[in-house]
Design a protein around this motif. Structure first.
Motif, mmCIF file in Angstrom:
data_model
loop_
_atom_site.group_PDB
_atom_site.id
_atom_site.type_symbol
_atom_site.label_atom_id
_atom_site.label_comp_id
_atom_site.label_asym_id
_atom_site.label_seq_id
_atom_site.Cartn_x
_atom_site.Cartn_y
_atom_site.Cartn_z
ATOM 1 N N ALA A 59 0.825 -1.205 0.000
ATOM 2 C CA ALA A 59 0.000 0.000 0.000
ATOM 3 C C ALA A 59 0.865 1.264 0.000
ATOM 4 O O ALA A 59 0.567 2.236 -0.714
ATOM 5 C CB ALA A 59 -0.932 0.003 1.208
ATOM 6 N N ARG A 60 1.941 1.260 0.769
ATOM 7 C CA ARG A 60 2.814 2.419 0.811
ATOM 8 C C ARG A 60 3.564 2.621 -0.503
ATOM 9 O O ARG A 60 3.787 3.753 -0.927
ATOM 10 C CB ARG A 60 3.811 2.281 1.968
ATOM 11 N N LEU A 61 3.936 1.513 -1.136
ATOM 12 C CA LEU A 61 4.604 1.617 -2.428
ATOM 13 C C LEU A 61 3.668 2.211 -3.471
ATOM 14 O O LEU A 61 4.051 3.106 -4.233
ATOM 15 C CB LEU A 61 5.087 0.222 -2.873
ATOM 16 N N LEU A 62 2.432 1.740 -3.480
ATOM 17 C CA LEU A 62 1.453 2.274 -4.432
ATOM 18 C C LEU A 62 1.167 3.748 -4.142
ATOM 19 O O LEU A 62 0.999 4.557 -5.062
ATOM 20 C CB LEU A 62 0.163 1.473 -4.364
ATOM 21 N N GLU A 63 1.126 4.101 -2.872
ATOM 22 C CA GLU A 63 0.892 5.495 -2.473
ATOM 23 C C GLU A 63 2.029 6.390 -2.943
ATOM 24 O O GLU A 63 1.808 7.505 -3.407
ATOM 25 C CB GLU A 63 0.758 5.554 -0.957
ATOM 26 N N SER A 64 3.262 5.879 -2.855
ATOM 27 C CA SER A 64 4.424 6.697 -3.226
ATOM 28 C C SER A 64 4.502 6.932 -4.732
ATOM 29 O O SER A 64 5.028 7.956 -5.164
ATOM 30 C CB SER A 64 5.715 6.036 -2.727
#
Length: 201
Positions: free
Chosen positions: A194-199
């Motif tokens: 989720a954090r990778l997609l957010e970044s």
């Protein structure tokens, strides 16, 4: 810590080794959990409790405890042929917290062990991982004689961020400990994705 497993053979898909912390208050069962699930003889750095230490170590509720971890516990467990976990048990007392930052470097996530008789003892660990955005699960070690509370009750009492898993376990039991670690790996995987997609979004 994500690294290639040293046993991975040439030509095979690289195996992963992930670093997991096991944290929580004094006497909550961290050393027991690491020892129960480790497939190797765990490294332990336990020392006898001293009279000097009794004035700063709260042994209320764990009167029979005679030793304490002073650096870390270390163990290893293979969940699949291509996935191993390296477990680092942290010392529980405030005076050893200078070690936490070093131990936490590169960790995929953490298990915060909790004892419902001394639930407030895991607040510092919860705060530590929340502030550093390190994924963690709370594992309630079900001691004999302790009050039985469901996961939602514990989550509310600890004021956990929404979605943080709470699981009930027996730190002495290998299968129970493995289930905790599997839940953590699954949760940490979702959080990192989720954090990778957010970044990138």
């Amino acid at each position: 810590m994500v690294s290639e497993h040293p046993d991975a053979a040439d030509g095979e898909s690289a195996a992963l080794a992930l670093k997991i912390l096991v944290a929580g208050g004094f006497g909550v069962g961290k050393t027991t959990l690491v020892g129960a699930v480790s497939e190797i003889r765990p490294l332990r750095t336990e020392e006898l409790l001293s009279e000097a230490g009794r004035s700063v170590d709260d042994t209320d509720g764990v009167d029979r405890k005679t030793t304490t971890t002073v650096t870390m516990d270390f163990g290893r467990i293979t969940l699949r042929s291509d996935l191993s976990l390296y477990l680092f048990g942290t010392p529980g007392q405030d005076r050893f917290w200078f070690l936490w930052d070093e131990l936490a470097r590169g960790a995929l996530g953490a298990v915060v062990l909790a004892d419902t008789r001394r639930l407030e003892d895991c607040f510092p660990a919860v705060d530590y991982f929340e502030h550093r955005r390190i994924p963690f699960v709370v594992a309630v070690n079900c001691f004999a004689g302790a009050g039985r509370y469901g996961a939602p009750d514990v989550s509310r009492a600890l004021d956990l961020d929404r979605g943080t898993p709470v699981v009930l376990c027996d730190a002495r039991d290998r299968d129970s400990g493995k289930e905790v670690l599997i839940r953590l790996v699954e949760y940490a995987g979702r959080m990192h994705t989720a954090r990778l997609l957010e970044s990138v979004g």
